[in-house]
Scaffold this motif. Structure first.
Motif, mmCIF file in Angstrom:
data_model
loop_
_atom_site.group_PDB
_atom_site.id
_atom_site.type_symbol
_atom_site.label_atom_id
_atom_site.label_comp_id
_atom_site.label_asym_id
_atom_site.label_seq_id
_atom_site.Cartn_x
_atom_site.Cartn_y
_atom_site.Cartn_z
ATOM 1 N N MET A 129 0.830 -1.210 0.000
ATOM 2 C CA MET A 129 0.000 0.000 0.000
ATOM 3 C C MET A 129 0.867 1.263 0.000
ATOM 4 N N THR A 130 0.269 2.366 -0.411
ATOM 5 C CA THR A 130 0.956 3.666 -0.387
ATOM 6 C C THR A 130 0.102 4.641 0.410
ATOM 7 N N PRO A 131 0.550 5.067 1.601
ATOM 8 C CA PRO A 131 1.758 4.595 2.289
ATOM 9 C C PRO A 131 1.559 3.177 2.825
ATOM 10 N N LYS A 132 2.649 2.525 3.196
ATOM 11 C CA LYS A 132 2.588 1.169 3.719
ATOM 12 C C LYS A 132 1.793 1.152 5.026
ATOM 13 N N VAL A 133 0.999 0.101 5.208
ATOM 14 C CA VAL A 133 0.176 -0.045 6.405
ATOM 15 C C VAL A 133 0.484 -1.393 7.039
ATOM 16 N N PHE A 134 1.053 -1.370 8.239
ATOM 17 C CA PHE A 134 1.397 -2.610 8.927
ATOM 18 C C PHE A 134 0.452 -2.841 10.101
ATOM 19 N N LEU A 135 0.427 -4.074 10.575
ATOM 20 C CA LEU A 135 -0.487 -4.444 11.649
ATOM 21 C C LEU A 135 -0.090 -3.776 12.958
ATOM 22 N N GLN A 136 -1.113 -3.411 13.726
ATOM 23 C CA GLN A 136 -0.925 -2.778 15.024
ATOM 24 C C GLN A 136 -1.631 -3.599 16.098
ATOM 25 N N ALA A 137 -1.171 -3.476 17.325
ATOM 26 C CA ALA A 137 -1.858 -4.124 18.435
ATOM 27 C C ALA A 137 -3.312 -3.678 18.453
ATOM 28 N N GLY A 138 -4.203 -4.636 18.618
ATOM 29 C CA GLY A 138 -5.632 -4.351 18.604
ATOM 30 C C GLY A 138 -6.305 -4.675 17.287
ATOM 31 N N ASP A 139 -5.543 -4.814 16.202
ATOM 32 C CA ASP A 139 -6.118 -5.216 14.925
ATOM 33 C C ASP A 139 -6.607 -6.663 15.002
ATOM 34 N N VAL A 140 -7.561 -6.980 14.147
ATOM 35 C CA VAL A 140 -8.042 -8.355 14.002
ATOM 36 C C VAL A 140 -7.967 -8.728 12.526
ATOM 37 N N VAL A 141 -7.300 -9.851 12.239
ATOM 38 C CA VAL A 141 -7.120 -10.312 10.865
ATOM 39 C C VAL A 141 -7.943 -11.582 10.657
ATOM 40 N N GLU A 142 -8.713 -11.610 9.567
ATOM 41 C CA GLU A 142 -9.514 -12.780 9.218
ATOM 42 C C GLU A 142 -9.137 -13.243 7.816
ATOM 43 N N VAL A 143 -8.806 -14.522 7.698
ATOM 44 C CA VAL A 143 -8.538 -15.133 6.394
ATOM 45 C C VAL A 143 -9.656 -16.134 6.134
ATOM 46 N N SER A 144 -10.268 -16.048 4.963
ATOM 47 C CA SER A 144 -11.322 -16.997 4.619
ATOM 48 C C SER A 144 -11.100 -17.545 3.221
ATOM 49 N N ILE A 145 -11.467 -18.794 3.049
ATOM 50 C CA ILE A 145 -11.462 -19.413 1.721
ATOM 51 C C ILE A 145 -12.762 -20.189 1.578
ATOM 52 N N GLU A 146 -13.411 -19.969 0.465
ATOM 53 C CA GLU A 146 -14.666 -20.633 0.145
ATOM 54 C C GLU A 146 -14.523 -22.145 0.320
ATOM 55 N N GLY A 147 -15.447 -22.751 1.060
ATOM 56 C CA GLY A 147 -15.440 -24.187 1.251
ATOM 57 C C GLY A 147 -14.547 -24.678 2.362
ATOM 58 N N ILE A 148 -13.697 -23.808 2.900
ATOM 59 C CA ILE A 148 -12.796 -24.205 3.988
ATOM 60 C C ILE A 148 -13.214 -23.548 5.295
ATOM 61 N N GLY A 149 -13.440 -22.235 5.286
ATOM 62 C CA GLY A 149 -13.879 -21.576 6.504
ATOM 63 C C GLY A 149 -13.150 -20.280 6.749
ATOM 64 N N LYS A 150 -12.978 -19.956 8.047
ATOM 65 C CA LYS A 150 -12.395 -18.675 8.443
ATOM 66 C C LYS A 150 -11.382 -18.895 9.555
ATOM 67 N N LEU A 151 -10.271 -18.162 9.460
ATOM 68 C CA LEU A 151 -9.194 -18.171 10.439
ATOM 69 C C LEU A 151 -9.078 -16.749 10.985
ATOM 70 N N VAL A 152 -9.235 -16.599 12.290
ATOM 71 C CA VAL A 152 -9.279 -15.272 12.912
ATOM 72 C C VAL A 152 -8.170 -15.124 13.932
ATOM 73 N N ASN A 153 -7.464 -13.997 13.877
ATOM 74 C CA ASN A 153 -6.372 -13.734 14.830
ATOM 75 C C ASN A 153 -6.325 -12.265 15.220
ATOM 76 N N PRO A 154 -6.377 -11.972 16.530
ATOM 77 C CA PRO A 154 -6.079 -10.612 16.973
ATOM 78 C C PRO A 154 -4.569 -10.377 16.932
ATOM 79 N N VAL A 155 -4.171 -9.130 16.982
ATOM 80 C CA VAL A 155 -2.749 -8.766 16.988
ATOM 81 C C VAL A 155 -2.425 -8.149 18.343
#
Length: 277
Positions: free
Chosen positions: A247-273
């Motif tokens: 990204m411009t400017p670059k955006v990195f993860l910060q404490a308190g963020d929540v990241v969710e990865v999902s793939i159709e047919g597999i589900g969701k993976l959730v992680n706070p930072v």
């Protein structure tokens, strides 16, 4: 079948998700079952253990000690364009270590030494068998199933040298799980699936697994030219565009963020930072 690893009465166990709920299979790991040549679909269907509920904080990495974790970088052309690299004509492969793994609902830890922790939503491939010189036509016969992976990367350390290994292996930056979906429940080769990553609810990555430059069969076949693949190996198949570094400017993860990865047919993976203490 869908397999999950979690703590039950304080002990790590493997479970299978059924129509009735999560049924405990026992304390044998996926790694051990695969090494013994157990057919996961049959094993799950035959489960007779108790039905349990998984506490939100009880998930464990899907596999604690895979025989190998091998990642494919620059495997989506749009991601390569946002990186400082030209598109290679050979898979960009690097290792990930077991000590970097964390679980669904567990934190990704932003290390003390850098503020450049980034997300990478990816599809993981778990092998049930291996060998050398596996043909592309035969490669998918070696796949047990698929899972979600957030291949968290500390960019400052990734780019300190020409090889990426340190930046890809900080403790508690590789989220893996929560489920393994057996290959028979998904399209051949895990193709045609929508992959998305969200940060604090906002979609930052969205692609289709068809967009991979080197598909699952090609990666397996190419790896086996040099490496003896084994039951229990994990291949993390690459991330699409949309990472914070691009990204411009670059955006990195910060404490308190929540990241969710999902793939159709597999589900969701959730992680706070959180920040490293």
């Amino acid at each position: 079948m869908r397999f999950v690893r979690f703590l039950n009465q304080g002990q790590p166990v493997l479970g299978v998700i059924t129509a009735e709920g999560v049924r405990v299979l026992g304390n044998e790991s996926l790694e051990s079952l695969l090494a013994r040549g157990v057919d996961l679909s049959t094993h799950g269907a035959d489960a007779i253990g108790p039905l349990v509920e998984i506490a939100e904080d009880a998930y464990l990495p899907l596999m604690q000690r895979p025989t190998k974790i091998i990642c494919a970088g620059l495997n989506y052309a749009d991601h390569t364009k946002e990186s400082p690299y030209d598109q290679p004509d050979y898979p960009t492969l690097f290792p990930r270590w077991n000590s970097s793994l964390t679980a669904h609902n567990k934190p990704l830890i932003r290390p003390r030494v850098s503020n450049t922790l980034d997300y990478e939503g990816e599809m993981a491939v778990i092998l049930k068998s291996g060998g050398r010189h596996i043909s592309k036509d035969d490669a998918l016969q070696h796949v047990a199933g698929y899972a979600l992976f957030n291949e968290g990367s500390v960019r400052e350390y990734q780019f300190k040298s020409p090889q990426w290994t340190v930046g890809k292996n900080f403790d508690d930056t590789g989220a893996f799980g929560p489920v393994l979906v057996t290959a028979d429940e998904l399209p051949v080769g895990g193709k045609g699936l929508l992959l998305e990553t969200r940060v604090n609810g906002k979609i930052v990555q969205s692609a289709n697994t068809d967009d991979m430059l080197f598909d699952v069969a090609t990666i397996i076949s190419t790896l086996s030219e040099a490496v003896t693949l084994e039951a229990g190996d994990v291949i993390v198949s690459g991330t699409p565009a949309g990472v914070g570094f691009g990204m411009t400017p670059k955006v990195f993860l910060q404490a308190g963020d929540v990241v969710e990865v999902s793939i159709e047919g597999i589900g969701k993976l959730v992680n706070p930072v959180i920040d490293e203490v």
